[in-house]
Write a protein that holds these residues in place. Structure first.
Motif, PDB file in Angstrom:
ATOM      1  N   MET A 151       0.743  -1.198  -0.143  1.00  0.00           N
ATOM      2  CA  MET A 151      -0.093  -0.012   0.043  1.00  0.00           C
ATOM      3  C   MET A 151       0.812   1.184  -0.043  1.00  0.00           C
ATOM      4  O   MET A 151       1.930   1.288   0.957  1.00  0.00           O
ATOM      5  CB  MET A 151      -0.837  -0.067   1.187  1.00  0.00           C
ATOM      6  N   ARG A 152       0.704   2.122  -0.950  1.00  0.00           N
ATOM      7  CA  ARG A 152       1.154   3.666  -0.861  1.00  0.00           C
ATOM      8  C   ARG A 152       0.089   4.539  -0.668  1.00  0.00           C
ATOM      9  O   ARG A 152      -0.933   4.458  -1.445  1.00  0.00           O
ATOM     10  CB  ARG A 152       1.861   3.780  -2.222  1.00  0.00           C
ATOM     11  N   ARG A 153       0.097   5.715   0.031  1.00  0.00           N
ATOM     12  CA  ARG A 153      -0.673   6.629   0.349  1.00  0.00           C
ATOM     13  C   ARG A 153       0.040   7.942  -0.111  1.00  0.00           C
ATOM     14  O   ARG A 153       1.035   8.159   0.458  1.00  0.00           O
ATOM     15  CB  ARG A 153      -1.144   6.711   1.667  1.00  0.00           C
ATOM     16  N   PHE A 154      -0.834   8.679  -0.772  1.00  0.00           N
ATOM     17  CA  PHE A 154      -0.445  10.031  -0.973  1.00  0.00           C
ATOM     18  C   PHE A 154      -1.436  10.999  -0.766  1.00  0.00           C
ATOM     19  O   PHE A 154      -2.492  11.114  -0.972  1.00  0.00           O
ATOM     20  CB  PHE A 154       0.126  10.293  -2.487  1.00  0.00           C
ATOM     21  N   THR A 155      -1.013  12.332   0.255  1.00  0.00           N
ATOM     22  CA  THR A 155      -2.010  13.184   0.268  1.00  0.00           C
ATOM     23  C   THR A 155      -1.922  14.230  -0.732  1.00  0.00           C
ATOM     24  O   THR A 155      -0.904  14.545  -1.280  1.00  0.00           O
ATOM     25  CB  THR A 155      -1.597  14.231   1.499  1.00  0.00           C
ATOM     26  N   LEU A 156      -3.086  14.471  -1.292  1.00  0.00           N
ATOM     27  CA  LEU A 156      -3.169  15.248  -2.507  1.00  0.00           C
ATOM     28  C   LEU A 156      -3.159  16.749  -2.228  1.00  0.00           C
ATOM     29  O   LEU A 156      -3.801  17.185  -1.106  1.00  0.00           O
ATOM     30  CB  LEU A 156      -4.507  14.951  -3.101  1.00  0.00           C
ATOM     31  N   PRO A 157      -2.483  17.451  -3.257  1.00  0.00           N
ATOM     32  CA  PRO A 157      -2.594  19.067  -3.052  1.00  0.00           C
ATOM     33  C   PRO A 157      -3.992  19.449  -3.009  1.00  0.00           C
ATOM     34  O   PRO A 157      -4.872  19.007  -3.727  1.00  0.00           O
ATOM     35  CB  PRO A 157      -1.444  19.478  -3.876  1.00  0.00           C
ATOM     36  N   ASP A 158      -4.221  20.670  -2.537  1.00  0.00           N
ATOM     37  CA  ASP A 158      -5.536  21.335  -2.756  1.00  0.00           C
ATOM     38  C   ASP A 158      -5.755  21.509  -4.169  1.00  0.00           C
ATOM     39  O   ASP A 158      -6.982  21.589  -4.492  1.00  0.00           O
ATOM     40  CB  ASP A 158      -5.445  22.850  -2.063  1.00  0.00           C
ATOM     41  N   ASN A 217     -12.172  14.026  -8.410  1.00  0.00           N
ATOM     42  CA  ASN A 217     -13.174  13.301  -9.309  1.00  0.00           C
ATOM     43  C   ASN A 217     -12.551  13.062 -10.588  1.00  0.00           C
ATOM     44  O   ASN A 217     -13.069  12.475 -11.358  1.00  0.00           O
ATOM     45  CB  ASN A 217     -14.567  14.057  -9.502  1.00  0.00           C
ATOM     46  N   SER A 218     -11.398  13.532 -10.968  1.00  0.00           N
ATOM     47  CA  SER A 218     -10.778  13.528 -12.285  1.00  0.00           C
ATOM     48  C   SER A 218      -9.521  12.268 -12.388  1.00  0.00           C
ATOM     49  O   SER A 218      -9.079  12.477 -13.346  1.00  0.00           O
ATOM     50  CB  SER A 218     -10.171  14.823 -12.782  1.00  0.00           C
ATOM     51  N   VAL A 219      -9.271  11.656 -11.571  1.00  0.00           N
ATOM     52  CA  VAL A 219      -8.339  10.628 -11.409  1.00  0.00           C
ATOM     53  C   VAL A 219      -8.567   9.382 -12.241  1.00  0.00           C
ATOM     54  O   VAL A 219      -9.621   8.810 -12.300  1.00  0.00           O
ATOM     55  CB  VAL A 219      -8.197   9.890  -9.887  1.00  0.00           C
ATOM     56  N   LYS A 220      -7.661   9.518 -13.110  1.00  0.00           N
ATOM     57  CA  LYS A 220      -7.771   8.435 -14.313  1.00  0.00           C
ATOM     58  C   LYS A 220      -6.432   7.287 -14.301  1.00  0.00           C
ATOM     59  O   LYS A 220      -5.441   7.937 -13.902  1.00  0.00           O
ATOM     60  CB  LYS A 220      -7.542   9.138 -15.954  1.00  0.00           C
ATOM     61  N   ALA A 221      -6.760   6.037 -14.365  1.00  0.00           N
ATOM     62  CA  ALA A 221      -5.620   5.235 -14.279  1.00  0.00           C
ATOM     63  C   ALA A 221      -5.698   4.250 -15.485  1.00  0.00           C
ATOM     64  O   ALA A 221      -6.470   3.762 -15.980  1.00  0.00           O
ATOM     65  CB  ALA A 221      -6.128   4.109 -12.985  1.00  0.00           C
ATOM     66  N   THR A 222      -4.148   3.975 -15.621  1.00  0.00           N
ATOM     67  CA  THR A 222      -3.816   3.148 -16.934  1.00  0.00           C
ATOM     68  C   THR A 222      -2.917   2.125 -16.473  1.00  0.00           C
ATOM     69  O   THR A 222      -2.035   2.534 -15.535  1.00  0.00           O
ATOM     70  CB  THR A 222      -3.516   3.755 -18.209  1.00  0.00           C
ATOM     71  N   PHE A 223      -2.931   0.932 -16.879  1.00  0.00           N
ATOM     72  CA  PHE A 223      -2.018  -0.206 -16.271  1.00  0.00           C
ATOM     73  C   PHE A 223      -1.629  -0.808 -17.743  1.00  0.00           C
ATOM     74  O   PHE A 223      -2.256  -1.564 -18.536  1.00  0.00           O
ATOM     75  CB  PHE A 223      -2.831  -1.078 -15.717  1.00  0.00           C
ATOM     76  N   LYS A 224      -0.307  -0.880 -18.008  1.00  0.00           N
ATOM     77  CA  LYS A 224       0.595  -1.527 -19.096  1.00  0.00           C
ATOM     78  C   LYS A 224       1.979  -1.668 -18.850  1.00  0.00           C
ATOM     79  O   LYS A 224       2.564  -1.092 -18.245  1.00  0.00           O
ATOM     80  CB  LYS A 224       0.501  -0.410 -20.254  1.00  0.00           C
ATOM     81  N   ASP A 225       2.036  -3.042 -19.128  1.00  0.00           N
ATOM     82  CA  ASP A 225       3.523  -3.587 -18.732  1.00  0.00           C
ATOM     83  C   ASP A 225       3.985  -3.512 -17.527  1.00  0.00           C
ATOM     84  O   ASP A 225       5.210  -3.157 -17.129  1.00  0.00           O
ATOM     85  CB  ASP A 225       4.228  -3.004 -19.965  1.00  0.00           C
ATOM     86  N   ALA A 253      -7.328  21.273 -10.441  1.00  0.00           N
ATOM     87  CA  ALA A 253      -8.450  22.057 -10.327  1.00  0.00           C
ATOM     88  C   ALA A 253      -8.163  23.658 -10.487  1.00  0.00           C
ATOM     89  O   ALA A 253      -7.102  24.031 -10.243  1.00  0.00           O
ATOM     90  CB  ALA A 253      -9.057  21.791  -8.960  1.00  0.00           C
ATOM     91  N   GLU A 254      -9.539  24.091 -10.936  1.00  0.00           N
ATOM     92  CA  GLU A 254      -9.320  25.656 -11.330  1.00  0.00           C
ATOM     93  C   GLU A 254      -9.070  26.295  -9.904  1.00  0.00           C
ATOM     94  O   GLU A 254      -9.880  25.895  -8.678  1.00  0.00           O
ATOM     95  CB  GLU A 254     -10.630  26.329 -12.066  1.00  0.00           C
ATOM     96  N   PRO A 255      -8.197  27.276  -9.769  1.00  0.00           N
ATOM     97  CA  PRO A 255      -7.827  27.842  -8.481  1.00  0.00           C
ATOM     98  C   PRO A 255      -9.254  28.763  -8.131  1.00  0.00           C
ATOM     99  O   PRO A 255      -9.938  29.103  -8.968  1.00  0.00           O
ATOM    100  CB  PRO A 255      -6.913  28.778  -8.662  1.00  0.00           C
ATOM    101  N   LYS A 256      -9.758  28.575  -6.950  1.00  0.00           N
ATOM    102  CA  LYS A 256     -10.800  29.118  -6.354  1.00  0.00           C
ATOM    103  C   LYS A 256     -10.562  30.845  -6.130  1.00  0.00           C
ATOM    104  O   LYS A 256      -9.572  30.854  -5.524  1.00  0.00           O
ATOM    105  CB  LYS A 256     -11.535  28.583  -5.276  1.00  0.00           C
ATOM    106  N   GLU A 257     -11.335  31.680  -6.708  1.00  0.00           N
ATOM    107  CA  GLU A 257     -11.326  32.901  -6.274  1.00  0.00           C
ATOM    108  C   GLU A 257     -11.458  33.441  -4.846  1.00  0.00           C
ATOM    109  O   GLU A 257     -12.358  32.654  -4.325  1.00  0.00           O
ATOM    110  CB  GLU A 257     -12.245  33.642  -7.143  1.00  0.00           C
TER     111      GLU A 257
END
Length: 150
Positions: free
Chosen positions: A107-114, A119-127, A137-141
């Motif tokens: 298991m590896r865990r990573f804290t995501l930046p703000d 909801n946009s995480v995409k995963a691909t697996f090859k070789d 994300a768009e910066p919030k005003e």
């Protein structure tokens, strides 16, 4: 010829914790997962983290695994990559002289930046390479709030 071995005191502590976990049966997959103070993975895959103008890329080396052996989750700003590499079963037709590859749960865990859109995480697996793309994300005003002083 001199053979030097570097001593790392943290390895001694890790070994002690592994023994503790085995004694009390805390290392079995799924058993009390995530609730043990001393639980840890059997091994951790190597990762590269890169950033482009519009996304972060995480590449994890997982040789010998298929996409069905890996689970990726995002929960409350934490990205987790987990799975298991099973060791070959013993066979009577050959002898094992050395095992250097890591087997078992990981298991590896990573804290995501703000500025990551969870909801946009995409995963691909090859070789044997898992590639995760996390769009920024768009910066919030900033929003000014006027407070009335009485």
């Amino acid at each position: 010829m001199n053979n030097l071995t570097r001593w790392n005191p943290l390895n001694e502590i890790e070994d002690l914790m592994n023994r503790y976990n085995r004694i009390f049966g805390l290392t079995h997959p799924g058993e009390r997962e995530g609730k043990d103070l001393f639980s840890r993975s059997d091994w951790a895959p190597a990762v590269d983290i890169k950033e482009t103008g519009d996304a972060f890329l995480i590449e994890a080396e997982l040789p010998g695994l298929s996409k069905d052996d890996v689970k990726v989750t995002v929960d409350d700003g934490v990205l987790a990559i987990q799975g298991e590499r099973k060791q070959e079963t013993e066979s009577s037709d050959h002898k094992v002289h050395r095992i250097e590859r890591f087997y078992g749960r990981f298991m590896r865990r990573f804290t995501l930046p703000d500025n990551v859109d969870e909801n946009s995480v995409k995963a691909t697996f090859k070789d044997g390479l898992l590639t995760l793309t996390l769009k920024k994300a768009e910066p919030k005003e900033p929003k000014a709030i006027e407070v009335q002083v009485e």
